[in-house]
Design an enzyme around this catalytic site. Sequence first.
Site, mmCIF file in Angstrom:
data_model
loop_
_atom_site.group_PDB
_atom_site.id
_atom_site.type_symbol
_atom_site.label_atom_id
_atom_site.label_comp_id
_atom_site.label_asym_id
_atom_site.label_seq_id
_atom_site.Cartn_x
_atom_site.Cartn_y
_atom_site.Cartn_z
ATOM 1 N N HIS A 161 0.742 -1.187 0.050
ATOM 2 C CA HIS A 161 0.220 0.126 0.087
ATOM 3 C C HIS A 161 0.893 1.234 0.094
ATOM 4 C CE1 HIS A 161 0.905 -1.140 3.981
ATOM 5 N NE2 HIS A 161 0.894 0.247 4.415
ATOM 6 N N HIS B 151 0.862 5.260 1.221
ATOM 7 C CA HIS B 151 0.242 6.329 1.860
ATOM 8 C C HIS B 151 0.377 7.609 1.131
ATOM 9 C CE1 HIS B 151 0.476 4.033 6.067
ATOM 10 N NE2 HIS B 151 1.440 3.601 5.468
HETATM 11 P P1 5GP Z 1 1.818 0.496 7.307
HETATM 12 O O1 5GP Z 1 2.536 0.799 8.743
HETATM 13 O O2 5GP Z 1 1.535 -1.037 7.163
HETATM 14 O O3 5GP Z 1 2.382 1.173 6.139
HETATM 15 O O4 5GP Z 1 0.334 1.122 7.453
HETATM 16 C C1 5GP Z 1 -0.929 0.757 7.647
HETATM 17 C C2 5GP Z 1 -1.694 1.523 7.833
HETATM 18 O O5 5GP Z 1 -3.293 0.977 7.899
HETATM 19 C C3 5GP Z 1 -1.616 2.433 9.049
HETATM 20 O O6 5GP Z 1 -1.528 3.677 8.915
HETATM 21 C C4 5GP Z 1 -2.993 2.228 9.935
HETATM 22 O O7 5GP Z 1 -3.645 3.287 10.447
HETATM 23 C C5 5GP Z 1 -3.929 1.781 8.606
HETATM 24 N N1 5GP Z 1 -4.910 0.856 9.326
HETATM 25 C C6 5GP Z 1 -4.899 -0.344 10.079
HETATM 26 N N2 5GP Z 1 -6.173 -0.986 10.244
HETATM 27 C C7 5GP Z 1 -6.907 -0.196 9.395
HETATM 28 C C8 5GP Z 1 -8.262 -0.576 9.165
HETATM 29 O O8 5GP Z 1 -9.075 -1.442 9.506
HETATM 30 N N3 5GP Z 1 -8.924 0.332 8.332
HETATM 31 C C9 5GP Z 1 -8.357 1.450 7.579
HETATM 32 N N4 5GP Z 1 -8.853 2.207 6.794
HETATM 33 N N5 5GP Z 1 -6.903 1.558 7.782
HETATM 34 C C10 5GP Z 1 -6.305 0.650 8.746
#
Ligand code: 5GP
Length: 138
Positions: free
Chosen positions: A101, A103
Amino acid sequence: MLDKDCLFCKILRGEIPSAQIYETPAVLAFLDIAPIRPGHALVIPKAHVASLWELPADIGGDLVTALQVVGRAVREATGATGVNVVMNNGASAGQLVLHAHFHVIPRAEGDGLEPWPGAPYADMAAMTRMAETIRTRI
Ligand code: 5GP
Ligand code: ZN
């Protein structure tokens, strides 16, 4: 191909609610549930792949288009003057959800988010050596 236990695959299947903002046959964008700033969005491939390295090559165009479309809309909707597009790959890089993903984070002057710290190489030779080492892996 979706993964049974993956959080973002559950969002793709509609098993977990999400605030969706853009969709193509290959890509979905929705708001991050815990935003750095309101409007912080996530752009994901619909195929379940863990990180950048597993992304199918033919999805690159769709992802970049989605980042442009979503990034512009987030910027306009939030009044941001800049946007960070960030991808965490691997736990040490801060990746918590193992479904690739991007951001999309709205930014404004003086918003208090610090850029990551940078430190120069010891000298030009050290930088050249690093470039050579990386080139051997390409
Ligand atoms: P990472 O740290 O893996 O790059 O980012 C994962 C992101 O997913 C985090 O910013 C977190 O807030 C988001 N996230 C985690 N659980 C959920 C969810 O259930 N729904 C949504 N919309 N975002 C989520
Ligand atoms: Zn997944």
